[in-house]
Design a protein around this motif. Structure first.
Motif, PDB file in Angstrom:
ATOM      1  N   THR A 267     -17.258   5.710  12.589  1.00 29.43           N
ATOM      2  CA  THR A 267     -18.531   5.309  13.187  1.00 29.43           C
ATOM      3  C   THR A 267     -18.342   5.176  14.691  1.00 29.43           C
ATOM      4  O   THR A 267     -17.381   4.556  15.145  1.00 29.43           O
ATOM      5  N   ALA A 268     -19.258   5.774  15.448  1.00 29.94           N
ATOM      6  CA  ALA A 268     -19.236   5.665  16.913  1.00 29.94           C
ATOM      7  C   ALA A 268     -20.567   5.093  17.378  1.00 29.94           C
ATOM      8  O   ALA A 268     -21.623   5.521  16.923  1.00 29.94           O
ATOM      9  N   THR A 269     -20.486   4.118  18.283  1.00 27.30           N
ATOM     10  CA  THR A 269     -21.684   3.514  18.855  1.00 27.30           C
ATOM     11  C   THR A 269     -21.500   3.408  20.364  1.00 27.30           C
ATOM     12  O   THR A 269     -20.471   2.913  20.824  1.00 27.30           O
ATOM     13  N   ALA A 270     -22.490   3.879  21.093  1.00 28.92           N
ATOM     14  CA  ALA A 270     -22.519   3.728  22.552  1.00 28.92           C
ATOM     15  C   ALA A 270     -23.725   2.859  22.888  1.00 28.92           C
ATOM     16  O   ALA A 270     -24.799   3.056  22.318  1.00 28.92           O
ATOM     17  N   PRO A 271     -23.563   1.874  23.761  1.00 31.18           N
ATOM     18  CA  PRO A 271     -24.690   1.003  24.079  1.00 31.18           C
ATOM     19  C   PRO A 271     -25.814   1.765  24.793  1.00 31.18           C
ATOM     20  O   PRO A 271     -25.543   2.686  25.566  1.00 31.18           O
ATOM     21  N   ALA A 272     -27.070   1.396  24.507  1.00 32.30           N
ATOM     22  CA  ALA A 272     -28.221   2.008  25.181  1.00 32.30           C
ATOM     23  C   ALA A 272     -28.064   1.833  26.685  1.00 32.30           C
ATOM     24  O   ALA A 272     -27.518   0.829  27.124  1.00 32.30           O
ATOM     25  N   PRO A 273     -28.417   2.815  27.457  1.00 30.52           N
ATOM     26  CA  PRO A 273     -29.244   3.972  27.140  1.00 30.52           C
ATOM     27  C   PRO A 273     -28.466   5.202  26.663  1.00 30.52           C
ATOM     28  O   PRO A 273     -29.018   6.279  26.556  1.00 30.52           O
ATOM     29  N   ALA A 274     -27.184   5.067  26.366  1.00 30.06           N
ATOM     30  CA  ALA A 274     -26.401   6.212  25.879  1.00 30.06           C
ATOM     31  C   ALA A 274     -26.776   6.537  24.439  1.00 30.06           C
ATOM     32  O   ALA A 274     -27.130   5.661  23.658  1.00 30.06           O
ATOM     33  N   ASP A 275     -26.696   7.811  24.092  1.00 26.64           N
ATOM     34  CA  ASP A 275     -26.986   8.291  22.741  1.00 26.64           C
ATOM     35  C   ASP A 275     -25.737   8.996  22.228  1.00 26.64           C
ATOM     36  O   ASP A 275     -25.494  10.156  22.554  1.00 26.64           O
ATOM     37  N   ALA A 276     -24.929   8.276  21.450  1.00 31.27           N
ATOM     38  CA  ALA A 276     -23.667   8.836  20.957  1.00 31.27           C
ATOM     39  C   ALA A 276     -23.904   9.946  19.943  1.00 31.27           C
ATOM     40  O   ALA A 276     -24.903   9.950  19.212  1.00 31.27           O
TER      41      ALA A 276
END
Length: 182
Positions: free
Chosen positions: A97-106
């Motif tokens: 699972t990969a998550t990038a904080p907004a405003p990024a769209d992983a």
């Protein structure tokens, strides 16, 4: 100057600068990391391979070396990307699972051959900015696959580079006996 304690919690950090009555906040100013950024296959080979765990890193300063030609995503991923090696044994299942904080769209891709988008085993780019992307894969043989954390940026929106959280799990195989108490 920003000073980070050695025992600081891992992950992205916001920084607020106040000068008199004015203040400015950078929501993803820096990341306390436990995984070095890895720009390409050479960098991935130089790092220890991923194991089960939670990692924090960034694509800030990395290039967009992999962007199109994915076998399972018809659009271009135009953000900076990071690549990591993940060794698996035959029959082993991995959930990434990969998550990038907004405003990024992983976006998340598993490659059979490092650096070759056409060798994608699985892709996830269904969420929007700040949403997690998750993939599950079972190895057919002993192999090393490559985890690519990339992203999508719409002109004028999103982030070309970002910090990210990467979770690698190896879930237990389901019991061959159903129900398991028999």
């Amino acid at each position: 100057n920003v000073r980070v304690d050695a025992a600081a919690e891992l992950g992205p950090r916001a920084v607020t600068i106040t000068t008199g009555v004015d203040s400015w906040t950078a929501s993803d100013a820096f990341t306390v990391m436990n995984l070095l950024p890895s720009d390409d296959c050479d960098a991935a080979a130089a790092l220890p391979p991923l194991t089960e765990g939670t990692y924090y890193s960034t694509t800030v300063g990395l290039t967009n070396s992999l962007s199109s030609g994915w076998s399972c995503i018809p659009w271009t991923l135009n953000a900076a990307d990071a690549t990591y090696a993940l060794p698996l044994l035959a029959g082993q299942t991995v959930r990434v699972t990969a998550t990038a904080p907004a405003p990024a769209d992983a976006a998340l891709v598993l490659l059979a051959t490092c650096g070759d988008p056409a060798s994608a085993l699985a892709c996830a780019d269904d969420g929007f900015d700040g949403d997690p992307e998750t993939l599950e894969y079972t190895a057919f043989e002993d192999e090393t696959i490559y985890v690519v954390i990339d992203g999508y940026t719409l002109s004028g929106f999103g982030a070309v580079s970002s910090s990210f959280e990467l979770i690698v799990e190896t879930p237990a195989a389901p019991s061959p006996i159903d129900p398991p108490w028999i």
